[in-house]
Design an enzyme around this catalytic site. Structure first.
Site, short mmCIF file in Angstrom:
data_model
loop_
_atom_site.label_atom_id
_atom_site.label_comp_id
_atom_site.label_asym_id
_atom_site.label_seq_id
_atom_site.Cartn_x
_atom_site.Cartn_y
_atom_site.Cartn_z
N ASP A 19 52.41 -1.05 60.48
CA ASP A 19 52.14 -2.31 59.80
C ASP A 19 50.61 -2.49 59.77
O ASP A 19 49.87 -1.75 60.43
CB ASP A 19 52.82 -3.45 60.56
CG ASP A 19 52.47 -4.81 60.02
OD1 ASP A 19 52.60 -5.02 58.79
OD2 ASP A 19 52.05 -5.67 60.82
N ASP A 21 48.54 -6.12 59.06
CA ASP A 21 48.07 -7.39 59.63
C ASP A 21 48.75 -7.68 60.96
O ASP A 21 49.98 -7.67 61.06
CB ASP A 21 48.35 -8.53 58.65
CG ASP A 21 47.67 -8.33 57.31
OD1 ASP A 21 46.61 -8.92 57.11
OD2 ASP A 21 48.20 -7.56 56.48
#
Length: 272
Positions: A19, A21
């Site tokens: 991922d 953020d």
């Protein structure tokens, strides 16, 4: 014992998917600034940093709707207002990422994985128009063979479509893969794809501890994955990692590219 030694005894994953953020970068300050500017332009009070920190993780559209609702539940937000607000937010966020930073240990971990020949991919719910420039600014984009934004495929996390797509492109099985994230959506996507998931404690999970989502492993620092990366006896030290200047080719998966490969994904059933 390191994370890799716990999850992949005697070996390493062939593919690690990340991922963005809350996992690799702390982008909340810039996101909060854009949200507050959007709200002010709509004649509303700003939300503030901590509120936005609890709202991020499900893409720009959901973030905007949560900001308009003032909370996680956004079912009652007017669709026309949400569309207007989204345009304001996108314009504001496009202007600056000066407050965004890479978390400690991220570059060390990415360098170590590249040195070991482990393929890496980035799977984020952030709109793809922001992903490439942000990765270039943070100087981490060259580590990833595949980069998928939140509007690249028909579905975004927690749907496993992006994970399945990347594994197919890499020619690896779920058992040979790992997903690293910080939120419920990340854990759900990994579980749905049959992939082990590492959850990071420092990210964004709507105010909930990441261990509440039951990932395969919970860590406080990405470097906790690495077996003896700072031990000179291994022959691989942090100094080695920081000196590495090798670059890998990167495939940024855009909407146009997706249309070219959609036939290859026909065997996957897209969920509504």
């Amino acid at each position: 014992m390191s994370g890799f030694e716990q999850l992949f005894p005697g070996t390493l994953p062939r593919l690690v998917m990340f991922d963005l953020d809350g996992t690799l970068i702390d982008s909340v300050p810039d996101l909060a600034a854009a949200v507050d500017r959007m709200l002010l332009e709509l004649g509303r009070p700003p939300a503030g940093l901590e509120a936005v920190r609890h709202w991020v993780g499900n893409g720009a559209q959901v973030l905007v709707r949560r900001a308009l609702a003032g909370g996680i539940d956004h079912a009652d937000v007017d669709d026309a207002l949400a569309e207007q607000a989204l345009a304001l937010f996108m314009d504001a966020y496009a202007e600056s990422h000066e407050l965004t930073v890479v978390y400690p240990g991220v570059r060390d971990t990415l360098r170590w994985l590249r040195k070991q020949g482990v393929e890496m991919a980035l799977i984020t719910n952030k709109p793809e128009r922001f992903v490439g420039p942000l990765l270039d600014q943070m100087k981490i984009g060259n580590f990833f063979r595949w980069i998928i934004g939140g509007d690249t495929l028909p579905q975004k996390k927690p749907d496993p479509a992006a994970l399945l797509f990347v594994m197919q492109m890499a020619g690896v099985t779920p058992q040979q893969s790992l997903f690293v994230g910080d939120s419920r959506s990340d854990v759900q996507a990994a579980k749905a794809a049959g992939v082990q998931c590492v959850g990071l404690t420092y990210g964004y999970n709507h105010g909930r501890p990441i261990d509440a989502e039951s990932p395969s492993l919970v860590i406080d620092d990405l470097r906790a994955l690495l077996p003896g990366c700072a031990d000179p006896a291994t022959g691989i030290t942090l100094a080695d990692l920081q000196a590495s200047q090798d670059r890998e080719s990167t495939v940024a998966v855009t909407g146009k590219f997706w249309m070219k490969v959609i036939k290859a994904l026909a065997r996957w059933r897209w969920r509504a």
